[in-house]
Write a protein that holds these residues in place. Structure first.
Motif, PDB file in Angstrom:
ATOM      1  N   SER A 357     -11.036 -39.595  26.632  1.00 52.10           N
ATOM      2  CA  SER A 357     -10.684 -38.293  26.367  1.00 52.10           C
ATOM      3  C   SER A 357     -11.817 -37.634  26.019  1.00 52.10           C
ATOM      4  O   SER A 357     -12.633 -37.700  25.034  1.00 52.10           O
ATOM      5  CB  SER A 357      -9.431 -38.026  25.508  1.00 52.10           C
ATOM      6  N   THR A 359     -13.439 -32.977  25.812  1.00 50.76           N
ATOM      7  CA  THR A 359     -12.853 -31.502  25.858  1.00 50.76           C
ATOM      8  C   THR A 359     -13.851 -30.701  26.169  1.00 50.76           C
ATOM      9  O   THR A 359     -15.115 -30.730  25.895  1.00 50.76           O
ATOM     10  CB  THR A 359     -12.451 -31.302  24.488  1.00 50.76           C
ATOM     11  N   ASN A 388      -9.804 -32.328  28.642  1.00 49.00           N
ATOM     12  CA  ASN A 388      -8.694 -31.143  28.433  1.00 49.00           C
ATOM     13  C   ASN A 388      -9.770 -29.924  28.028  1.00 49.00           C
ATOM     14  O   ASN A 388     -11.126 -29.954  27.635  1.00 49.00           O
ATOM     15  CB  ASN A 388      -8.252 -31.770  26.892  1.00 49.00           C
ATOM     16  N   GLU A 390     -10.454 -26.558  26.120  1.00 54.06           N
ATOM     17  CA  GLU A 390     -10.230 -25.657  24.933  1.00 54.06           C
ATOM     18  C   GLU A 390     -10.568 -24.151  25.049  1.00 54.06           C
ATOM     19  O   GLU A 390     -11.696 -23.826  25.345  1.00 54.06           O
ATOM     20  CB  GLU A 390     -10.603 -26.390  23.787  1.00 54.06           C
ATOM     21  N   ASP A 407     -17.855 -31.635  24.008  1.00 54.51           N
ATOM     22  CA  ASP A 407     -18.273 -32.499  24.834  1.00 54.51           C
ATOM     23  C   ASP A 407     -18.720 -31.874  26.109  1.00 54.51           C
ATOM     24  O   ASP A 407     -19.832 -32.167  26.592  1.00 54.51           O
ATOM     25  CB  ASP A 407     -16.822 -33.515  25.338  1.00 54.51           C
TER      26      ASP A 407
END
Length: 512
Positions: A357, A359, A388, A390, A407
């Motif tokens: 994962s 972001t 993901n 944000e 990231d």
């Protein structure tokens, strides 16, 4: 025409004339019905009405000093009022304008620029090297130009000669010297004196631009007079265009304020140096692996991002310079292919079915950027790496970047016309939020800036070949700015990002 219709339909639907942006408002239906009727194929020979006047907007009481004035109408006026030592052509190549010739001594890092003889300001005063130095000194401390002149150590004038000393070798400096020159001592006036084809007058309380009788070029201009329409803010500028009170706007239709622009007309895009890109924190695994970074670059459908989320107002780019530049390595471009991305991720070892994962941050103030970031994140999440998005307010977004707490991020950067990557990728660069450090990249970047005309193509090819291998950031596209005019107002125009009136003397305006 199809592209213009889509963009204008969207923009018209958002025009705040009624104070309502509800899609169910009956007034919106009227707008789209009007567009449908206007573009009806049943009247293919319908001719637009010729112009009866040509006016531009301005903000009364605000400075038009090109060194300090804000983006917007006064920067547009500045293209008619002021000129630089050099002008950038549509391929970002600097062409001498107020400069006659120049020499560069790489050993002493010194430019010697000879001014053209016989150049006068619109008030009849001769252009001097002192005027140029005075303007450049102001530019060095201005928000607009300080970063591009950060390597200038000093500027001196000797008769008709300007001497510029650099702190660091840069053989591409002329590309940065399209800065508009004003007459020394007039900078406190709302409209400082310039050498451009027009000058400002407010005689009899009627503000307008008139042809500069002292202009140094004998090309005839399409208009002897250009009216100025007082506006109080960007919304009133948009309405003035909608109401046909002004006949030209230069706008970023993908910015938040772009939705305030309207009018049945045409737009011509000017490629800009505003780069959209995916920034990477190379200190976070697996982004510390250049093989993974390169694989992710192959997973970005740049063309779709431009067409779907920038309303086609941009140019896809895999390298950090405009595709309209002669230096862009078009032969190295790789067309987007899901299969290529899948193969690259497999070769990197990230198709095992595990979940890693990450972001991606994006600034909330731009719906266009948010949509593009979500599209890219989804496309890059086909395998082990799951991204993901944000969405953050600007202050929080910037704070996270500066602290290195991310990231990936969706960013925008205004590149300089020498395509200097030192701030983005150089060790300790001011925009190098991802912490990328590579002595070889530093060397190649400096070599590209130091290269002369004979070495330039090879130097930039070496730089971008290494950039492709390392992929320290992932360019997406370069935005385009739009010049909007009424339908049928003018034949083909070729605006540049710095000058919406590029080659204005060759415009064929259709005036009644």
């Amino acid at each position: 025409m199809k592209k213009s219709l889509i963009a204008l339909a969207l923009l018209l639907s958002l025009l705040p004339l009624s104070g309502c942006s509800d899609w169910e408002d009956p007034a919106q239906d009227d707008v789209f019905q009007t567009l449908k009727e206007y573009y009806s194929t049943e009247e293919p020979d319908r001719e637009p009405s010729p112009l009866t006047s040509f006016s531009l907007p301005y903000f009364e009481g605000e400075t038009a000093d090109p060194i300090v004035c804000a983006d917007g109408p006064h920067q547009v006026l500045g293209a008619l009022l002021y000129e630089g030592l050099f002008a950038l052509d549509p391929h970002w190549e600097p062409q001498p304008l107020l400069a006659e010739r120049y020499t560069y001594n790489a050993a002493t890092r010194t430019y010697t620029i000879e001014l053209r003889s016989g150049i006068s300001f619109s008030d009849g005063a001769p252009l001097t090297a002192y005027d140029v130095v005075s303007t450049l000194q102001r530019a060095r401390s201005s928000p607009r130009y300080a970063s591009r002149l950060q390597d200038v150590a000093s500027v001196y004038s000797y008769g008709s000669t300007v001497e510029i000393h650099l702190q660091r070798d840069n053989a591409q400096l002329p590309a940065l010297l399209d800065i508009p020159i004003t007459k020394a001592g007039t900078e406190d006036a709302l409209f400082p004196v310039g050498t451009g084809p027009y000058y400002y007058t407010n005689q009899d309380g009627s503000p307008r631009l008139l042809v500069n009788p002292a202009w140094h070029t004998d090309h005839p201009l399409p208009l002897q007079e250009i009216g100025l329409v007082r506006c109080k803010d960007s919304d009133s500028v948009a309405y003035a265009f909608y109401a046909r009170e002004v006949q030209l706007l230069a706008y970023d239709l993908t910015a938040t304020h772009g939705s305030n622009v309207s009018g049945i007309g045409i737009n011509e895009d000017a490629p800009s140096s505003l780069m959209h890109y995916i920034g990477l924190n190379v200190n976070h695994a697996p982004l510390n692996n250049p093989t993974v970074r390169h694989a992710l670059s192959l997973g970005i459908d740049r063309t779709e991002c431009v067409n779907a989320y920038l309303l086609s107002h941009g140019l896809p780019a895999q390298y950090p310079l405009s595709p309209t530049s002669a230096l862009y390595p078009a032969q190295m471009d790789v067309a987007y292919s899901p299969d290529n991305f899948d193969s690259a991720m497999s070769a990197a070892g990230f198709t095992s079915g595990q979940n890693i994962s990450l972001t991606m941050l994006v600034n909330a103030e731009s719906e266009f950027k948010v949509s593009a970031a979500q599209k890219i994140a989804a496309d890059l999440s086909r395998h082990d790496i799951k991204i993901n998005v944000e969405v953050l307010p600007w202050d929080n977004f910037l704070q996270r970047l500066r602290s290195g707490n991310f990231d990936l991020y969706y960013g925008e950067c205004r590149m300089t016309a020498d395509w200097n990557l030192q701030s983005l990728l150089g060790t300790g660069g001011s925009l190098n939020y991802g912490g990328y450090t590579d002595p070889k990249m530093d060397t190649l970047v400096q070599a590209s800036l130091s290269s002369d005309e004979q070495q330039r193509s090879e130097a930039y090819h070496s730089l971008y070949s290494y950039f492709e291998q390392q992929s320290p950031l992932l360019p997406v596209c370069f935005k385009s700015l739009s010049v909007l005019m009424p339908s049928g107002a003018v034949d083909k125009i070729t605006p540049t990002a710095a000058n919406p009136f590029y080659n204005f003397s060759q415009w064929n305006l259709h005036m009644k």
